[in-house]
Design a protein around this motif. Structure first.
Motif, PDB file in Angstrom:
ATOM      1  N   PHE A 156     -48.868  48.460 -26.812  1.00  0.00           N
ATOM      2  CA  PHE A 156     -48.208  47.245 -26.340  1.00  0.00           C
ATOM      3  C   PHE A 156     -49.158  46.457 -25.449  1.00  0.00           C
ATOM      4  O   PHE A 156     -49.812  47.020 -24.569  1.00  0.00           O
ATOM      5  CB  PHE A 156     -46.929  47.583 -25.571  1.00  0.00           C
ATOM      6  N   LEU A 157     -49.222  45.139 -25.668  1.00  0.00           N
ATOM      7  CA  LEU A 157     -50.049  44.267 -24.866  1.00  0.00           C
ATOM      8  C   LEU A 157     -49.219  43.708 -23.710  1.00  0.00           C
ATOM      9  O   LEU A 157     -48.157  43.128 -23.928  1.00  0.00           O
ATOM     10  CB  LEU A 157     -50.604  43.111 -25.705  1.00  0.00           C
ATOM     11  N   VAL A 158     -49.704  43.869 -22.499  1.00  0.00           N
ATOM     12  CA  VAL A 158     -49.025  43.360 -21.312  1.00  0.00           C
ATOM     13  C   VAL A 158     -49.762  42.111 -20.845  1.00  0.00           C
ATOM     14  O   VAL A 158     -50.974  42.150 -20.615  1.00  0.00           O
ATOM     15  CB  VAL A 158     -48.997  44.408 -20.184  1.00  0.00           C
ATOM     16  N   GLN A 159     -49.040  41.022 -20.712  1.00  0.00           N
ATOM     17  CA  GLN A 159     -49.624  39.769 -20.253  1.00  0.00           C
ATOM     18  C   GLN A 159     -48.881  39.286 -19.011  1.00  0.00           C
ATOM     19  O   GLN A 159     -47.657  39.299 -18.971  1.00  0.00           O
ATOM     20  CB  GLN A 159     -49.531  38.686 -21.341  1.00  0.00           C
ATOM     21  N   MET A 160     -49.641  38.876 -18.022  1.00  0.00           N
ATOM     22  CA  MET A 160     -49.048  38.300 -16.817  1.00  0.00           C
ATOM     23  C   MET A 160     -49.621  36.911 -16.607  1.00  0.00           C
ATOM     24  O   MET A 160     -50.840  36.699 -16.711  1.00  0.00           O
ATOM     25  CB  MET A 160     -49.354  39.170 -15.598  1.00  0.00           C
ATOM     26  N   ASP A 161     -48.750  35.938 -16.352  1.00  0.00           N
ATOM     27  CA  ASP A 161     -49.157  34.556 -16.173  1.00  0.00           C
ATOM     28  C   ASP A 161     -49.056  34.198 -14.694  1.00  0.00           C
ATOM     29  O   ASP A 161     -47.972  34.228 -14.112  1.00  0.00           O
ATOM     30  CB  ASP A 161     -48.254  33.636 -17.006  1.00  0.00           C
ATOM     31  N   TYR A 162     -50.204  33.862 -14.092  1.00  0.00           N
ATOM     32  CA  TYR A 162     -50.232  33.559 -12.668  1.00  0.00           C
ATOM     33  C   TYR A 162     -50.401  32.066 -12.393  1.00  0.00           C
ATOM     34  O   TYR A 162     -50.869  31.667 -11.334  1.00  0.00           O
ATOM     35  CB  TYR A 162     -51.353  34.357 -11.988  1.00  0.00           C
ATOM     36  N   LYS A 163     -50.015  31.243 -13.359  1.00  0.00           N
ATOM     37  CA  LYS A 163     -50.087  29.802 -13.137  1.00  0.00           C
ATOM     38  C   LYS A 163     -48.895  29.336 -12.307  1.00  0.00           C
ATOM     39  O   LYS A 163     -47.791  29.834 -12.442  1.00  0.00           O
ATOM     40  CB  LYS A 163     -50.137  29.064 -14.479  1.00  0.00           C
ATOM     41  N   MET A 164     -49.178  28.382 -11.450  1.00  0.00           N
ATOM     42  CA  MET A 164     -48.177  27.861 -10.526  1.00  0.00           C
ATOM     43  C   MET A 164     -47.052  27.150 -11.278  1.00  0.00           C
ATOM     44  O   MET A 164     -47.288  26.497 -12.293  1.00  0.00           O
ATOM     45  CB  MET A 164     -48.834  26.878  -9.563  1.00  0.00           C
ATOM     46  N   LYS A 165     -45.835  27.303 -10.753  1.00  0.00           N
ATOM     47  CA  LYS A 165     -44.692  26.569 -11.282  1.00  0.00           C
ATOM     48  C   LYS A 165     -44.076  25.744 -10.160  1.00  0.00           C
ATOM     49  O   LYS A 165     -44.163  26.105  -8.983  1.00  0.00           O
ATOM     50  CB  LYS A 165     -43.659  27.532 -11.862  1.00  0.00           C
ATOM     51  N   ARG A 166     -43.450  24.626 -10.530  1.00  0.00           N
ATOM     52  CA  ARG A 166     -42.789  23.769  -9.557  1.00  0.00           C
ATOM     53  C   ARG A 166     -41.363  23.486 -10.012  1.00  0.00           C
ATOM     54  O   ARG A 166     -41.069  23.480 -11.216  1.00  0.00           O
ATOM     55  CB  ARG A 166     -43.552  22.453  -9.386  1.00  0.00           C
ATOM     56  N   ASN A 167     -40.485  23.231  -9.041  1.00  0.00           N
ATOM     57  CA  ASN A 167     -39.120  22.849  -9.407  1.00  0.00           C
ATOM     58  C   ASN A 167     -39.054  21.341  -9.630  1.00  0.00           C
ATOM     59  O   ASN A 167     -40.065  20.638  -9.554  1.00  0.00           O
ATOM     60  CB  ASN A 167     -38.112  23.325  -8.348  1.00  0.00           C
ATOM     61  N   ILE A 168     -37.866  20.825  -9.873  1.00  0.00           N
ATOM     62  CA  ILE A 168     -37.706  19.415 -10.218  1.00  0.00           C
ATOM     63  C   ILE A 168     -38.087  18.491  -9.058  1.00  0.00           C
ATOM     64  O   ILE A 168     -38.395  17.306  -9.251  1.00  0.00           O
ATOM     65  CB  ILE A 168     -36.243  19.131 -10.668  1.00  0.00           C
ATOM     66  N   HIS A 169     -38.122  19.039  -7.847  1.00  0.00           N
ATOM     67  CA  HIS A 169     -38.499  18.249  -6.672  1.00  0.00           C
ATOM     68  C   HIS A 169     -40.005  18.328  -6.399  1.00  0.00           C
ATOM     69  O   HIS A 169     -40.460  17.920  -5.329  1.00  0.00           O
ATOM     70  CB  HIS A 169     -37.719  18.710  -5.442  1.00  0.00           C
ATOM     71  N   ASP A 170     -40.754  18.880  -7.345  1.00  0.00           N
ATOM     72  CA  ASP A 170     -42.210  19.024  -7.247  1.00  0.00           C
ATOM     73  C   ASP A 170     -42.611  19.937  -6.087  1.00  0.00           C
ATOM     74  O   ASP A 170     -43.645  19.746  -5.443  1.00  0.00           O
ATOM     75  CB  ASP A 170     -42.888  17.657  -7.079  1.00  0.00           C
TER      76      ASP A 170
ATOM     77  N   ASN B 279     -38.376  32.527  -2.830  1.00  0.00           N
ATOM     78  CA  ASN B 279     -37.121  32.029  -2.271  1.00  0.00           C
ATOM     79  C   ASN B 279     -36.947  30.520  -2.433  1.00  0.00           C
ATOM     80  O   ASN B 279     -36.125  29.912  -1.755  1.00  0.00           O
ATOM     81  CB  ASN B 279     -37.034  32.391  -0.785  1.00  0.00           C
ATOM     82  N   THR B 280     -37.710  29.901  -3.334  1.00  0.00           N
ATOM     83  CA  THR B 280     -37.608  28.455  -3.549  1.00  0.00           C
ATOM     84  C   THR B 280     -36.365  28.127  -4.377  1.00  0.00           C
ATOM     85  O   THR B 280     -36.159  28.717  -5.440  1.00  0.00           O
ATOM     86  CB  THR B 280     -38.852  27.917  -4.277  1.00  0.00           C
ATOM     87  N   PRO B 281     -35.529  27.196  -3.934  1.00  0.00           N
ATOM     88  CA  PRO B 281     -34.344  26.821  -4.726  1.00  0.00           C
ATOM     89  C   PRO B 281     -34.752  26.227  -6.077  1.00  0.00           C
ATOM     90  O   PRO B 281     -35.727  25.474  -6.171  1.00  0.00           O
ATOM     91  CB  PRO B 281     -33.650  25.766  -3.855  1.00  0.00           C
ATOM     92  N   LEU B 282     -33.993  26.576  -7.105  1.00  0.00           N
ATOM     93  CA  LEU B 282     -34.238  26.041  -8.452  1.00  0.00           C
ATOM     94  C   LEU B 282     -32.981  25.314  -8.916  1.00  0.00           C
ATOM     95  O   LEU B 282     -32.098  25.909  -9.537  1.00  0.00           O
ATOM     96  CB  LEU B 282     -34.593  27.165  -9.426  1.00  0.00           C
ATOM     97  N   PRO B 283     -32.885  24.030  -8.639  1.00  0.00           N
ATOM     98  CA  PRO B 283     -31.685  23.283  -9.044  1.00  0.00           C
ATOM     99  C   PRO B 283     -31.575  23.177 -10.568  1.00  0.00           C
ATOM    100  O   PRO B 283     -32.583  23.171 -11.283  1.00  0.00           O
ATOM    101  CB  PRO B 283     -31.899  21.897  -8.417  1.00  0.00           C
ATOM    102  N   ASP B 284     -30.335  23.105 -11.029  1.00  0.00           N
ATOM    103  CA  ASP B 284     -30.106  22.795 -12.444  1.00  0.00           C
ATOM    104  C   ASP B 284     -30.365  21.302 -12.668  1.00  0.00           C
ATOM    105  O   ASP B 284     -30.220  20.488 -11.751  1.00  0.00           O
ATOM    106  CB  ASP B 284     -28.665  23.121 -12.835  1.00  0.00           C
TER     107      ASP B 284
ATOM    108  N   SER C 207     -37.736  25.067 -14.204  1.00  0.00           N
ATOM    109  CA  SER C 207     -39.052  25.219 -13.586  1.00  0.00           C
ATOM    110  C   SER C 207     -40.090  24.610 -14.517  1.00  0.00           C
ATOM    111  O   SER C 207     -39.963  24.688 -15.739  1.00  0.00           O
ATOM    112  CB  SER C 207     -39.377  26.693 -13.328  1.00  0.00           C
ATOM    113  N   LEU C 208     -41.109  24.021 -13.922  1.00  0.00           N
ATOM    114  CA  LEU C 208     -42.148  23.332 -14.682  1.00  0.00           C
ATOM    115  C   LEU C 208     -43.480  24.021 -14.447  1.00  0.00           C
ATOM    116  O   LEU C 208     -43.929  24.168 -13.299  1.00  0.00           O
ATOM    117  CB  LEU C 208     -42.229  21.866 -14.248  1.00  0.00           C
ATOM    118  N   ARG C 209     -44.117  24.447 -15.507  1.00  0.00           N
ATOM    119  CA  ARG C 209     -45.398  25.136 -15.396  1.00  0.00           C
ATOM    120  C   ARG C 209     -46.528  24.131 -15.196  1.00  0.00           C
ATOM    121  O   ARG C 209     -46.536  23.057 -15.807  1.00  0.00           O
ATOM    122  CB  ARG C 209     -45.662  25.966 -16.647  1.00  0.00           C
TER     123      ARG C 209
END
Length: 270
Positions: free
Chosen positions: A161-175, A181-186, A202-204
């Protein structure tokens, strides 16, 4: 009941509808100790047939050396696991959160210190030291990757099995950069033709958060190994002929007449 009894009398192992389970996999610190070849810490995490000081007791010993007294196993457990899984010293300077989490012994220790930040650092250092030199050397090696992670890491497990981890930053709709503990609004998008709701959007981004790899890289490898053991237990149960298997997280349940197969499957997996 009569049919089951008659089968038992014949020496057979009928299905009787009673599931018996075992928590079949070990803790993260135990796996980490085994991966690092540290038999002392592995034994402290249950990999021993003899009575020895457990991991929490070793942590308390280090805390006493650092001047922290009156800690109990239950009082140190949450902090131990938090630090093991990447929690920094700053978490122990948030007295309001410690109170909310009912970490009364840690809260008292922080309040009794002359300087809150230095007390938190000393507390964090003492518990980290209890992980043992081998594990701490591996954890330190991950710090060398600060700024040197392209975004994704890959490693192949022994069962293919190949294990992949993505460490790229994500942002919520408020940038706002997403942390634990960051809120993630719908977010709801409406047009004259349709309405679509994005749950916890969430936006990658292309920005790499190497701090996450430095803090969690070793832990991610431990979790991947934990998943490997779960797969192997199921594989061995199948090979041994178990007919009824229920798996929930780290608990595996089988028909009571197949308990010997579950025990053997766990041994084979390790």
């Amino acid at each position: 009941a009569a049919l089951i009894w008659s089968e038992l009398v014949k020496g057979n192992r009928p299905y009787i509808g009673m599931a018996v389970g075992l928590d079949a996999k070990c803790s993260g610190p135990q796996l980490a100790a085994l991966m690092c070849g540290d038999s002392r810490i592995a034994a402290a995490c249950g990999m021993s047939l003899e009575q020895v000081s457990d991991a929490y007791e070793l942590a308390i010993e280090e805390l006493v050396k650092a001047g922290f007294t009156n800690f109990t196993r239950s009082g140190v457990k949450k902090s131990y696991m938090g630090i093991f899984y990447g929690q920094g010293f700053a978490a122990f300077t948030d007295l309001a959160q410690l109170e909310k989490d009912e970490q009364w012994e840690v809260l008292a220790a922080m309040k009794n210190g002359h300087d809150l930040e230095e007390t938190a650092k000393s507390f964090h250092k003492a518990i980290s030291k209890s992980f043992g030199p081998a594990m701490n050397q591996v954890r330190a090696r991950f710090k060398n990757y600060q700024g040197n992670v392209a975004g994704k890491t890959n490693h192949m497990m022994p069962d293919g099995f190949l294990v992949q981890m993505d460490y790229k930053m994500k942002r919520n709709i408020h940038d706002v950069n997403i942390d634990f503990n960051t809120p993630l609004p719908d977010v709801t998008v409406s047009t004259p033709n349709f309405t679509h709701k994005f749950i916890k959007l969430s936006l990658r981004t292309s920005q790499v958060k190497t701090d996450d790899f430095v803090r969690n890289g070793f832990v991610n490898m431990i979790q991947a190994t934990d998943a490997l053991i779960a797969r192997l237990i199921i594989v061995h149960l199948g090979r041994l002929g178990a007919q009824h298997v229920i798996a929930v997280h780290d608990c595996f349940r089988v028909n009571v007449t197949e308990m010997h197969l579950l025990e053997l499957a766990i041994i084979n997996a390790y």
